[in-house]
Design a protein around this motif. Sequence first.
Motif: not given
Length: 115
Positions: A1-8, A10-17
Amino acid sequence: MSESEFDLDLEELSSAEDFLEYFEIDFDPSVVHVNRLHILKRFHDYIEGVMPMPEDDAERRELYAGFLNSAYSDFVESDAITEKVFKVFHMYEPVSVEIPLMDLTTQVESGAAKV
């Protein structure tokens, strides 16, 4: 199962902001500055409570946005000590101990306690 665009995304987000901006949630930087880890932990806890998780990206995005908004709001209305998101806040809870008065007088009379 490949990751969705949404999952990708989310992986780019690193801070609360980053998360708040991604989900288009208005926020006060001073609240986030003090509570960033608590907000993200509460957000994670909210997500963990969902079973089963929707598979549709749009549904998950809406769900996540609501959870993040709730997590952020928790710390606008309250503080980290009150919310006790992390285990460390539960480690040193006050403990009440009751000793019957008879036990104290018995020890004093038998000479076990020295004052």
